[in-house]
Scaffold this motif. Sequence first.
Motif, PDB file in Angstrom:
ATOM      1  N   LEU A 159      79.944  73.453 -38.844  1.00 27.05           N
ATOM      2  CA  LEU A 159      78.773  74.311 -38.664  1.00 27.05           C
ATOM      3  C   LEU A 159      79.164  75.782 -38.715  1.00 27.05           C
ATOM      4  CD1 LEU A 159      76.779  72.426 -35.881  1.00 27.05           C
ATOM      5  CD2 LEU A 159      76.593  72.234 -38.348  1.00 27.05           C
ATOM      6  N   ASP A 217      79.023  79.815 -34.108  1.00 26.76           N
ATOM      7  CA  ASP A 217      77.948  79.552 -35.061  1.00 26.76           C
ATOM      8  C   ASP A 217      77.149  78.324 -34.648  1.00 26.76           C
ATOM      9  OD1 ASP A 217      78.883  81.645 -36.457  1.00 26.76           O
ATOM     10  OD2 ASP A 217      79.963  80.468 -37.966  1.00 26.76           O
ATOM     11  N   SER A 218      77.860  77.308 -34.145  1.00 32.21           N
ATOM     12  CA  SER A 218      77.181  76.048 -33.854  1.00 32.21           C
ATOM     13  C   SER A 218      76.074  76.241 -32.817  1.00 32.21           C
ATOM     14  CB  SER A 218      78.189  75.005 -33.377  1.00 32.21           C
ATOM     15  OG  SER A 218      78.961  75.515 -32.324  1.00 32.21           O
ATOM     16  N   ALA A 220      68.501  77.214 -33.571  1.00 33.73           N
ATOM     17  CA  ALA A 220      67.558  77.321 -34.685  1.00 33.73           C
ATOM     18  C   ALA A 220      66.898  75.976 -34.956  1.00 33.73           C
ATOM     19  CB  ALA A 220      68.278  77.822 -35.930  1.00 33.73           C
ATOM     20  N   VAL A 221      67.700  74.912 -34.985  1.00 30.19           N
ATOM     21  CA  VAL A 221      67.136  73.582 -35.237  1.00 30.19           C
ATOM     22  C   VAL A 221      66.165  73.212 -34.123  1.00 30.19           C
ATOM     23  CG1 VAL A 221      67.703  71.123 -35.381  1.00 30.19           C
ATOM     24  CG2 VAL A 221      69.067  72.790 -36.640  1.00 30.19           C
ATOM     25  N   TRP A 237      74.167  78.864 -32.463  1.00 36.23           N
ATOM     26  CA  TRP A 237      73.009  79.457 -33.135  1.00 36.23           C
ATOM     27  C   TRP A 237      72.279  78.418 -33.961  1.00 36.23           C
ATOM     28  CZ3 TRP A 237      71.545  84.203 -31.705  1.00 36.23           C
ATOM     29  CH2 TRP A 237      72.498  85.012 -31.061  1.00 36.23           C
ATOM     30  N   ILE A 238      73.064  77.579 -34.655  1.00 34.03           N
ATOM     31  CA  ILE A 238      72.411  76.556 -35.476  1.00 34.03           C
ATOM     32  C   ILE A 238      71.646  75.588 -34.582  1.00 34.03           C
ATOM     33  CG2 ILE A 238      72.842  74.655 -37.082  1.00 34.03           C
ATOM     34  CD1 ILE A 238      75.159  76.285 -38.183  1.00 34.03           C
ATOM     35  N   LEU A 253      75.115  67.817 -40.199  1.00 32.45           N
ATOM     36  CA  LEU A 253      73.674  68.061 -40.245  1.00 32.45           C
ATOM     37  C   LEU A 253      72.925  66.924 -40.953  1.00 32.45           C
ATOM     38  CD1 LEU A 253      73.580  71.898 -40.945  1.00 32.45           C
ATOM     39  CD2 LEU A 253      72.756  70.741 -38.909  1.00 32.45           C
TER      40      LEU A 253
END
Lengths: 414, 293, 311
Positions: B128, B142-143, B149-150, B145-146, B62
């Motif tokens: 992530l 998870d990646s 979100a970003v 979703w991240i 990130l």
Amino acid sequence: MKTNASKTLKATAAAVAMAVSAMAAHAAAAPSELKIGTLYASSGPFAVASQGQYEGLKFWAAAINKSGGAFVKAYHKKIPVKIVAYDDQSSTSTATTLYNQLISQDKVDVLVADFGSVLTSVAVPLAAEHHMLLIDPTGSGANFFTKKTDYLADVSIPSSTVWPVPLANYLLQQKIKRVAIIYGANDFDASQAGTLKDVLGKGGVTPVYYHGVPTTESNYTVLLHTIAATKPDAVLEFGYAPNDIAFLRSLAQSGLHFNMTFSIFPGQLIDLMTKNVGAKGLAYTYTYPTPPLVKYAKVSYGMNTADFVKAFNAAEHKQPNFLDSAGYNTGLIVQHMLDTAPKFTQLDFHQALMDISGKTTTLLGPFKINENGAQLGQPFPVAQIVPEGSGTKFVVVYPQDKATGKAVYPAPKQ
Amino acid sequence: MELLEYAIVGGILYGVFFSLVGIGLNLIFGVMRIINLAHGQFIVLGGYVAWLVSRHFGFNPLWSIPLSVAGAIVVGWPLYAAVVPRLQRSDDPEMLSFILFFGIGQMIEALTGMAFGADQRSLPSEALGSGNIGVLGQQFPDSWWIAAAVSVSCILALYGYFSHTRLGYATRAIMADRDEALATGISVDRVSAIAFVAGLALAGIAGMFVPYLLGSVSPDLGGELTTTSFAIVIIGSLGNPLGTVIGGLVFGLGTMLMQTYYSSWSNVVPYALLLIIVLIRPSGLLGKEARHA
Amino acid sequence: MPDDSLLHKLRPGALVLALLAAGFLLLPHMYGNQSLLFTLMTFIVLTQGLNLLYGFTGYLPFGYVGFFGCGAYATSLLVLHAHLPVLACVAGGGLAAVLMALVLGPLLRLSGAYFSIASLAASQILYFVVSNTNLADITGGPYGLKIERVFAPDASYLAMLAVLLLTSGLAAYFRSSRFGMELRAMKQDPTSAAMAGIDVVRERLIVWLVSALVAGLAGGVYAWNLSVFYPDAVFTLQISVFAIVFALFGGVGTVIGPIVGAAVLYTLYSAIGISSPQYFQLIYGALIVLLVLFLPGGILSLFTRRGIRVF
């Protein structure tokens, strides 16, 4: 009768005369070096495997040149070896031009194909057209070997028609009925998948999922969910190394779990796979273990597997993988071919390979080719990768006589 | 039914991310009428920045987001000054920029190939979060979703810039009518340069997630990303950055549904969508003006 | 007198054709890798074919390779199923590309970059359809096609030379005929050209079809020469890209520009590109940038600027 006999006599005499003059010409024209032409891929989907194979071949050439060259029976002397190699970048069209370059411009004495079925396929008709014997280290696609030929020999990997047989038998023996097969749509993986499906079919098992994906596939997340919806016990993925990496990574992240997962390249390129997938992602995966993971101690020609590992390690400062071994083995077979062939022609080279077939065992196991050029020896067992400390180890689970342990089935959830 | 839900949730996540992939291309076009055909290669560069950050230096990938923004300023500003005003003075900026940026894209591809080799690179999945989050009983890494979100944050930030800052107003004025904006005393050159840099920065940020969403990053991925971005942008309508979100969602849902039910045809999706849209409605789903020759 | 001027008009074209024919008939005797020379001819044909469209109408087809692949596949499928002479199959390949161009005719309604990107999308769709596993029984799918029983390097070399001469002849015709003049008028200002009575839509479509025909024939002969090929070998965007770069480099809208561009850059490619492709890619990327910024007419415009007429 008489005229016939005299004709025969005349013909024989002529043939003898020709042979003698040919031999004389050859003896006079013994080359100062043996040109071995090959291709490698510095980039693209076959790069890692291709470079391994090429390094193995170069290792062989360096070793034989240290001893003064390869012994050529046709000239009764040792001749140094020179490797002429070009980079095809995993592209078949570039490979076509370059194979042509090797044959027509460099006029190589021995033609060795690049890694794998895809890059080998374009060389097969070219070699036949130019009456060159194509030494095919790792192109195992079933459709190469459909007719008798003097111009093709698969020397370092079992043909795809025999390769998956132990795996199929293992599945049948374990009574695993719900099998999902996903394969890369290319000659190599499709032949594997096809053979497996056939053998399973004979045992009364029909795959619940059987699907080809592009060789460039790099994300299996959605496919895995479609597979999971068919509720398989075993998921078998046939791909090239990048596919296997993407498949196992997607699986590790997906939250899905199967009792058995199989993939080809962990058994050939374990370091690359561990780097990209992680030991955890590989745990309990099944694969074909290959030399040097499987060792042949008694060989009839060249170094045995363990000695090769030591020598390669000393020269290159790294552990050889299967493709290094396959490249080295290709060199060995060429060497044996040259010290067997009575004359320095492509047809004699092929005959020499047929002669040593079935009588030779190298670091990859027994060497046995049929008249279509298919490799029937060098079989691969089935193994499972199990966690050991922070890393992993291979446990051969089939066939019985090679087994080093029992499979953990169903694979535990992690 | 379970598969359908999976495809829809996945399609939304995937689509939101692809809005981010396309939005930089559209921003630059909207403001400058310049087609950045090197867009995909800039995304790939962002992917390699993330790869360096995580694999080489061992930080969380990130961190490549601020680095990408910094990189976009360092590379984008001089690049803008060198080519954009010159192109805009020519008689056909659209076509010439198309060819010129194609050349730039090829150079970037060559340089990334030399620097990193042609192999596919992936990022550590644990970085992530190694788990997965479920919605409607559908698990996604998870990646994903991240990434979504970003993407949403970036798009909201862009929206905020347009509607709440003076520079943002100026940008919209230029997008509406360049000549008029010039006449009212807006510093078109400065605003354009900012938009150009922002377009590249958004591409770079999107690049960070490419190894997660697509499996890996490699130098030759750029061309495909460019055409996909183009498809998304045209679906939403060229020159309207927020329409890109619609384009992204159409693309994401289309791809996921195809992957689920006709997986062997899923790679046709962006191209088929593009072709259909330009032939039936060249102005895109949200556009007003027709674009017939 | 009119005869004389006709002769005068035809002379440069005839000279170019004669030089090309002589060159490619003699070269194999001096340089042994015929496959490389064959590929060079293929790229000259494609560069010239792209020039017919881009140079004379301003439409830049990024998906030009689609016609090439279409010709390659149609030819090979005819060889496999129709039992016609190979040359007839190649002609069928050209025809298939023309049909494809007719189907894609509506793309010509799009302008500039939209046309370029839409043609690219069309060629990619064609590629994905042909290489789809579900169609493996018909098209060979990702496993490609094998027509090695008609493999004939020498005959296909001559056939490609014939296609090359045809293409260059067409370019020469475009360059010196009334038709070509109308095209150039259209390219500069379609509205006034239409007002002057030129059927813009029809003439543009004709050029589009001719340009597709050339690529289809080239694809057919290319497939014949390779005889074993995978879909990516005849559909890779690299082929479009090379044709575009070669044409821009030489100078579009001329006859010898694309020939010179393809010859120079492909030779450079075979010298350095095959062993280190990234360097070549970097060079041609930079070339494009420099050409657009400083030399939009290609290297031949260096001559035209000095008042030398370039054919």
